[in-house]
Design an enzyme around this catalytic site. Structure first.
Site, short mmCIF file in Angstrom:
data_model
loop_
_atom_site.label_atom_id
_atom_site.label_comp_id
_atom_site.label_asym_id
_atom_site.label_seq_id
_atom_site.Cartn_x
_atom_site.Cartn_y
_atom_site.Cartn_z
N CYS A 2 -1.26 44.51 42.98
CA CYS A 2 -1.32 45.00 44.29
C CYS A 2 -0.70 46.44 44.25
CB CYS A 2 -0.34 44.03 45.14
SG CYS A 2 -0.64 42.26 45.00
N ARG A 27 -4.44 48.80 40.53
CA ARG A 27 -3.51 47.88 40.36
C ARG A 27 -3.71 46.38 41.20
NH1 ARG A 27 1.81 49.98 39.71
NH2 ARG A 27 2.65 48.11 40.48
N TRP A 74 -3.93 42.01 44.86
CA TRP A 74 -4.49 41.10 43.81
C TRP A 74 -4.10 39.64 44.18
CZ3 TRP A 74 -2.33 37.86 40.21
CH2 TRP A 74 -3.03 37.34 38.98
N ASN A 100 4.51 43.48 47.71
CA ASN A 100 3.95 42.99 46.51
C ASN A 100 5.09 41.99 45.99
OD1 ASN A 100 2.17 45.08 46.60
ND2 ASN A 100 2.97 46.42 45.22
N GLY A 101 4.63 40.91 45.02
CA GLY A 101 5.80 40.08 44.47
C GLY A 101 5.29 38.68 45.20
N GLU A 481 -6.32 42.61 19.04
CA GLU A 481 -6.70 43.69 20.03
C GLU A 481 -8.12 43.81 20.38
OE1 GLU A 481 -4.93 44.73 22.31
OE2 GLU A 481 -5.74 46.78 22.83
N LYS A 485 -9.80 43.12 24.28
CA LYS A 485 -10.49 44.47 24.74
C LYS A 485 -12.11 43.84 25.09
CE LYS A 485 -8.05 46.04 25.52
NZ LYS A 485 -6.84 46.35 25.17
N GLU A 488 -11.91 41.09 27.96
CA GLU A 488 -11.28 41.27 29.21
C GLU A 488 -12.39 42.24 30.12
OE1 GLU A 488 -7.51 43.29 29.81
OE2 GLU A 488 -7.77 44.39 27.95
N HIS A 504 -9.93 27.56 8.01
CA HIS A 504 -9.29 26.30 8.63
C HIS A 504 -9.82 25.95 9.87
CE1 HIS A 504 -6.34 26.74 5.03
NE2 HIS A 504 -6.37 27.78 5.26
N LYS A 603 -4.00 46.11 36.68
CA LYS A 603 -3.16 46.87 35.54
C LYS A 603 -1.77 46.36 35.45
CE LYS A 603 -2.98 50.32 32.71
NZ LYS A 603 -3.66 49.85 31.56
O1 M6R Z 1 2.15 47.25 31.28
P1 M6R Z 1 2.25 46.16 30.12
O2 M6R Z 1 2.01 46.87 28.75
O3 M6R Z 1 3.59 45.45 29.94
O4 M6R Z 1 1.08 45.21 30.27
C1 M6R Z 1 1.06 44.11 29.37
C2 M6R Z 1 -0.45 43.40 29.49
O5 M6R Z 1 -0.45 42.93 30.92
C3 M6R Z 1 -1.47 44.16 29.31
O6 M6R Z 1 -1.50 44.93 28.01
C4 M6R Z 1 -2.94 43.75 29.39
O7 M6R Z 1 -2.99 42.61 28.50
C5 M6R Z 1 -4.01 44.79 29.31
N1 M6R Z 1 -5.00 44.33 30.20
C6 M6R Z 1 -4.57 44.67 27.91
O8 M6R Z 1 -5.74 45.57 27.87
#
Ligand code: M6R
Length: 608
Positions: A2, A27, A74, A100-101, A481, A485, A488, A504, A603
């Site tokens: 948000c 955001r 969001w 927000n929150g 990672e 990527k 997501e 396994h 984000k």
């Molecule tokens: O801002 P942060 O690094 O604390 O965020 C952590 C995760 O929310 C962030 O890395 C998220 O997994 C990303 N979308 C990954 O690309």
């Protein structure tokens, strides 16, 4: 998660608010809305979906005024529709709130307010704030907001306007970031500096428990007892062009291509070549203090958690201090073994992730020394931690984290080098590490120059329904990672696994439909990975290998090979992740996904 922006001044509020929302759209982007005071009352416009839909609504039915608040959402409580979009108003429509929150006691408050005759129209928790303020209002908005906030449990960053105390914006923060922007005869409130950077660089970050009252003549920061507080003014160091796409199709691609520079920025001024060590200004610890720790706990979420795993590996290897990596969301709800001889490293791009922040507070309450590895300057984690390092990747707008990841790994290598040199790492070894670090930007550039090869590969695999990513040692986290990527942004199911763990269980998935990405640079576990590649090939899997050298044993075993330059083992993830970022990006684009704003994500995850 948000975004909030508010404006008070002499200019038309609506275009400024819309521009701010567009810059905050990363955001949260389920729905959006504005409330503007136009002399006759509070006018709101809302729309489900992207900001462009709100813009269309405003074009069809404009609102004019010099004071307003806006929000991009969001969804947490209630579907992402127009009714649930913020701002929310009280029964009379005189008070508008963006939030927000999460208000944890919203159900109880709603029941109470309904018993007093208040009518609710949305499914949100936020709406209770508007009615609480209405109930408390006696001519002064900040007094009413204070009274309302005393009744709220949960987290909030809010901005409030009222047509009955109409020349001000009241903002308040508890657990959700908020700042005040100081312009020339005009003031802003925003959840993130990028929303207002086009208008001012001077900001005041609010702390938890702060309220800000913005008028055309100035601003005041007060606490929940209306006592005036002193808060210092900070200058935002980054530029507008850093939060614009600059000719790239997506922020994510721009950020991938920025990595030679961002890695350089992370190291700048921090390498001591002659001594073979690193200088870390924000450490706030003497060498003696640094040597006192019995253990290190690293806590983070998502991509930052993956860099934590790499940090664990390098720290244990070079410093011989036991390191544990914890998901921040798990750490905070168990009984971790942390005390005053623990160094707690907290990694976060945004510096605002709710779980990570809570984990850091938990560690600190238990006596640990907290050290933030953060990108966003002035965010909450660096302000609350006892020391830290900014990774200096610059604003990261794409929801999929890319340049922050490589800078985090570099920052962790600097800390490792510093501690390692105080312990057993020789100056010669230290110099080797520095040499490898200094080579990284050029090596990343070499990989990026070949992005077209990955784009062609993406064309071949864009219809895959599953992917496996396998790596060992330093590159098991790289596999995680790479998989994150891909899933997501392309919505393809992908798993990262330690290559040897495959047999396994996951090996059952391998057939001629399964692309398997091996991260196999020529490091200390390379020979082991070669065996794992053969196991996959024997089961007709499609092998895509990220290697760093020709290997006779692999002849005829790889369906596709991408060679990266060679570096020392601990830095291989920095190079190996680049083709994986590109692969995810190009596959997602070819599948028509919205790369910068993937579905359901935001984000910065500032809710639990
Ligand atoms: O801002 P942060 O690094 O604390 O965020 C952590 C995760 O929310 C962030 O890395 C998220 O997994 C990303 N979308 C990954 O690309």
């Amino acid at each position: 998660m948000c975004g909030i922006v508010g404006y008070i001044g002499d200019r038309g509020a609506t275009p400024l608010l819309l521009d701010g929302l567009k810059r905050l759209e990363y955001r949260g982007y389920d729905s959006a809305g504005v409330a503007v005071l136009n002399g006759n009352g509070v006018e709101t416009r809302k729309a489900a979906g992207k900001i462009s839909r709100l813009e269309a609504a405003l074009n069809a039915s404009p609102v004019h005024g010099n004071l307003g608040i806006a929000h991009t959402r969001w969804a947490t409580h209630g579907a992402p529709n127009e009714c649930n979009a913020h701002p929310h108003v009280d029964c009379k429509g005189n008070i508008a709130v963006v939030h927000n929150g999460i208000i944890e006691n919203s159900n109880a408050l709603k029941t109470h307010l309904e018993s007093l005759g208040h009518k609710f129209v949305s499914e949100t928790d936020t709406e209770v704030i508007a009615h609480l303020i209405e109930e408390a209002f006696d001519g002064n908005l900040e007094d009413a907001v204070i009274e309302a906030l005393w009744q709220i449990e949960g987290t909030y960053g809010i901005a409030v306007v009222s047509s009955e105390d109409s020349d001000k914006i009241v903002a308040a923060r508890k657990g959700s970031p908020l700042l005040v922007g100081l312009g020339d005869g005009e003031y802003f409130v925003a959840s993130d500096a990028s929303a207002i950077l086009a208008h001012t660089r001077e900001v005041v970050y609010l702390d938890d428990g702060d309220l800000a009252v913005l008028t055309r003549d100035g601003y005041r920061v007060i606490d929940l007892r209306a006592k005036t507080l002193e808060r210092s003014v900070h200058k935002i160091e980054w530029d507008l062009h850093q939060i614009e796409r600059g000719g790239f199709d997506h922020f994510m691609l721009k950020e991938i291509f920025e990595q030679p520079e961002t890695i350089e920025n992370c190291m700048r001024g921090r390498l001591l070549d002659e001594e073979g060590t690193a200088k870390l200004g924000g450490l706030n610890m003497t060498d003696e203090e640094l040597l006192k720790f019995d253990n290190v706990v690293i806590t983070a979420c998502g991509t930052s958690w993956h860099s934590a795993l790499i940090g664990e590996h390098m720290m244990e290897e070079l410093t011989r201090i036991p390191v544990e990596v914890e998901y921040a969301s798990e750490f905070r709800y168990r009984n971790p073994i942390v005390n005053d001889r623990t160094l707690c490293i907290v990694i976060s791009q945004s510096g605002e992730t709710a779980d990570t922040l809570a984990a850091m507070r938990e560690a600190r309450n238990r006596g640990a020394r907290t050290y933030g590895v953060v990108n966003v300057v002035g965010s909450t984690i660096p302000r609350e931690s006892q020391g830290g390092i900014y990774v200096h990747a610059g604003p990261e707008i794409g929801v999929a984290s890319t340049k922050a990841f490589t800078s985090q790994v570099v920052a962790l290598s600097l800390l490792t080098l510093k501690i390692g040199r105080l312990k057993d790492v020789s100056v010669v070894r230290g110099k080797e590490i520095i040499e490898a670090l200094r080579a990284l930007p050029g090596q990343v550039k070499q990989i990026l120059d070949r992005a077209g090869e990955i784009e062609a590969l993406a064309e071949e695999f864009k219809r895959a329904q599953n992917f496996l990513y396998l790596g060992r040692g330093y590159n098991f986290p790289t596999a995680l990672e790479g998989a994150l990527k891909l899933k997501e942004i392309s919505y393809i199911h992908a798993e990262g696994y330690p290559a040897a763990e495959m047999k396994h269980g996951p090996i059952a998935l391998i057939d001629e439909m399964m692309p398997v990405v091996f991260i196999a640079p020529h490091d200390s576990v390379f020979d082991k990975v070669v065996s794992n590649i053969q196991e996959v090939k024997a089961r007709k899997g499609h092998v895509i290998a990220i290697t760093s050298r020709e290997e006779p044993a692999l002849a005829g075993k790889l369906d596709y090979e991408f060679r990266i330059p060679e570096t020392i083992d601990m830095l291989t993830p920095v190079l190996a992740c680049i083709p994986l970022q590109l692969l995810a990006y190009y596959i997602a684009v070819k599948r028509g996904s919205n790369v910068d704003q993937p579905r359901n994500l935001a984000k910065s995850v500032t809710v639990e």
